[in-house]
Design an enzyme around this catalytic site. Structure first.
Site, PDB file in Angstrom:
ATOM      1  CG  ASN A 388      -2.013   1.026   1.279  1.00  0.00           C
ATOM      2  OD1 ASN A 388      -1.923   2.071   0.301  1.00  0.00           O
ATOM      3  ND2 ASN A 388      -2.819   1.176   2.339  1.00  0.00           N
ATOM      4  CG  ASP A 389       1.358   3.494   3.761  1.00  0.00           C
ATOM      5  OD1 ASP A 389       0.492   3.726   3.238  1.00  0.00           O
ATOM      6  OD2 ASP A 389       1.794   3.238   4.833  1.00  0.00           O
ATOM      7  CB  VAL A 390       6.086   0.689  -0.756  1.00  0.00           C
ATOM      8  CG1 VAL A 390       6.642   0.463   0.495  1.00  0.00           C
ATOM      9  CG2 VAL A 390       5.321  -0.375  -1.387  1.00  0.00           C
TER      10      VAL A 390
END
Lengths: 464, 98
Positions: A388-390
């Site tokens: 997700n965040d990456v």
């Protein structure tokens, strides 16, 4: 007496050989083709060092050594045979064991030598015990969080950093007092106790996504405490091994903190997990496009170049073997499939690589972030599985985003993006990901393992 | 005593530099095995614990030493075992390409 000196010389020589073998061991680890030699060199060095130690003149009783070695091996074997998905918590646990050993030996040395401890020796001994103690409890906390015995979410409270700083200062004050009065035995447990509490409080505010940095940092502390033990025991071998481990942990910590856009001092002082709170969920329901396994299979089949972006979600769903089947079926159909590995994907450094290698995906298909980012604009399909965040483009262009500035995989530059995700609920960090609302993004809702399985079935069904 | 200390500091600094240079070259691919291997090597602390147990200077020291030997030995055995298992899994696609 001459015999004593002769024995001692032999032991020192054996330690010298072991030191060389340890350095070679790490050198050979630089490439997968020589890595196994590295393990063998390490094993040989260790065996030599332990056998050499048994020759030590001062040893009067072998019974308890033998018993402890047997019990330790008995515990070690199952710890060496854990599932690959459990490697992060196993690693944290072994940091704890290493630190426990160092702390216990340090404590025993203090009580044997006190009050006859020179100032410098007491300073190093205090460092050994403080670092060892905080690494012991900190690593246990980390292992508990990773094993999900303890809550994974960060536990924060007001003035947390202040309390932590106070404890650290307290431990150092006691250490300084002990340096000046090495006979004050009653203060030694105080120092040890503070460092044990400090270790717990240091890791409590840390969430799952920060684990790679924390594990690296604990690795470094464990190494430094072992090196301190080497100073106390005047063992060159121990100093070398500790320095190697300490620098390894430090390098990994720096890589991890860079990959999360945290300054190294920010990481060193345990200011993890503060970022998490700032995010607000998307209030207005923005439209997303979703697709079925059938549609996803058709798009993948038509593609020439596919990049898979795995994340912790893939590990949780144990989807790596299904991903391998997807890789096989696409490769057979002439699609170029590669994997984009973000340095902090997963729960420890290199976590994704190990999982994919376990599933028999060739390692030359696993590409690092800097290398793959240049290719993503020419990629037909980017398939995000449990990351997700990456992949969050807000890190690149939204200054108000809590993760602004963090290096990411430029997934949004691929021609088509597909994201396998359970639901639209924001991930662990609670940060909304604009990637999901792009016109070229298709959301594939479902469990990673079963969804990939469905895609594989569609793909092989057509060509059966 | 003083010269011992200086020697020890020299060794520590030089070993740290070697560590930095060698470990910088380790491929990110192998960062997990790197950590489990350094962990196993770090358990060389078992050497100090063995001497502590063997010298049997006091019952208290021996008890602490026995626990320390157990903890470190489990790291040695488990660490090498899992590192080897992980490294065996890394294969290239080149030989199988036809």
């Amino acid at each position: 007496m001459t015999d004593f000196a002769g024995n001692q010389t032999i032991i020192e020589f054996v330690y010298l050989i072991a030191s060389v073998l340890f350095i070679l061991s790490l050198k050979w680890l630089s490439s997968p083709s020589t890595a196994r030699h590295g393990v063998w060199a390490g094993e040989l060095g260790m065996l030599l060092a332990i056998c050499g130690t048994l020759l030590h003149q001062g040893i009067v009783d072998y019974k308890w050594i033998a018993i402890a070695l047997v019990i330790g091996s008995g515990i070690g074997v199952p710890l060496g045979l854990v599932q690959m998905t459990a490697v992060p918590q196993r690693t944290a646990l072994s940091h704890a064991f290493g630190a426990l050993c160092v702390t216990l030996v340090g404590s025993a040395e203090f009580y044997l030598r006190s009050p006859d401890v020179p100032g410098f020796m007491m300073a190093v001994l205090s460092m050994e015990v403080i670092l060892g103690g905080l690494t012991f409890t900190g690593s246990l906390m980390a292992a508990g969080k990773l094993q999900e015995i303890l809550p994974q979410r960060p536990l924060t409270y007001k003035g947390q950093n202040f309390v932590n700083l106070l404890l650290l200062v307290g431990a150092i004050v006691v250490a300084v007092y002990l340096v000046m009065n090495p006979g004050a035995k009653q203060f030694f447990p105080v120092m040890l106790g503070i460092s044990l509490v400090f270790g717990v409080l240091l890791v409590i505010p840390i969430g799952g996504a920060d684990m790679p940095t924390v594990i690296s940092l604990l690795n470094s502390y464990a190494g430094l405490s072992a090196a301190a033990m080497g100073f106390v025991l005047n063992s060159k071998l121990l100093i070398i091994a500790g320095a190697l481990d300490g620098s390894s942990g430090l390098i990994l910590s720096v890589i991890m903190s860079k990959a999360m856009n945290r300054s190294f001092t920010n990481v060193l002082f345990g200011a993890f997990g503060q970022v998490q709170t700032a995010a607000t969920g998307a209030q207005e329901a923005k439209p997303v496009r979703s697709a079925t396994a059938e549609e996803a299979a058709a798009i993948l089949e038509a593609a020439n170049k596919v990049v898979v972006i795995p994340g912790y979600g893939m590990a949780v769903a144990q989807a790596q073997h299904k991903v391998r089947e997807l890789y096989d079926v696409l490769t057979r159909q002439g699609v170029d499939v590669r994997f984009a590995i973000h340095p902090v994907a997963g729960r420890m450094p290199g976590h994704m690589n190990v999982l994919l290698a376990e599933a028999d995906i060739p390692y030359d298909r696993l590409i690092e972030m800097d290398e793959i980012n240049g290719d993503l604009p020419q990629t037909d399909v980017a398939l995000v599985i449990g990351a997700n965040d990456v992949t969050n483009p807000a890190a690149r262009n939204d200054q108000s985003s809590p993760i602004y500035g963090m290096p990411i995989l430029d997934v949004d530059k691929a021609h088509t993006v597909m994201v396998i995700k359970r639901s639209m609920s924001p991930g662990f960090a609670g940060i909304d990901n604009p990637l999901y609302y792009l016109d070229k993004t298709l959301m594939l809702f479902g469990d990673a393992k079963s969804f990939v399985n469905n895609i594989v079935r569609e793909l092989s069904g057509v060509h059966a | 005593m003083q010269s011992n200390l200086i020697d020890a500091l020299f060794i520590f600094i030089l070993a740290a530099f070697i560590g930095f240079e060698v470990i910088r070259r380790v491929s990110p691919l192998l960062h997990t095995p790197l950590m489990s291997l350094t962990n196993a090597l770090d358990a060389i602390a078992v050497v100090g614990a063995i001497i502590l147990v063997g010298e049997h200077k006091s019952n208290f020291a021996t008890v602490l030493g026995v626990i320390a030997v157990i903890a470190a030995t489990s790291n040695v055995v488990g660490g090498f075992l899992i590192t080897d298992r992980m490294i065996k899994m890394f294969k290239t696609s080149r030989p199988t390409k036809s």
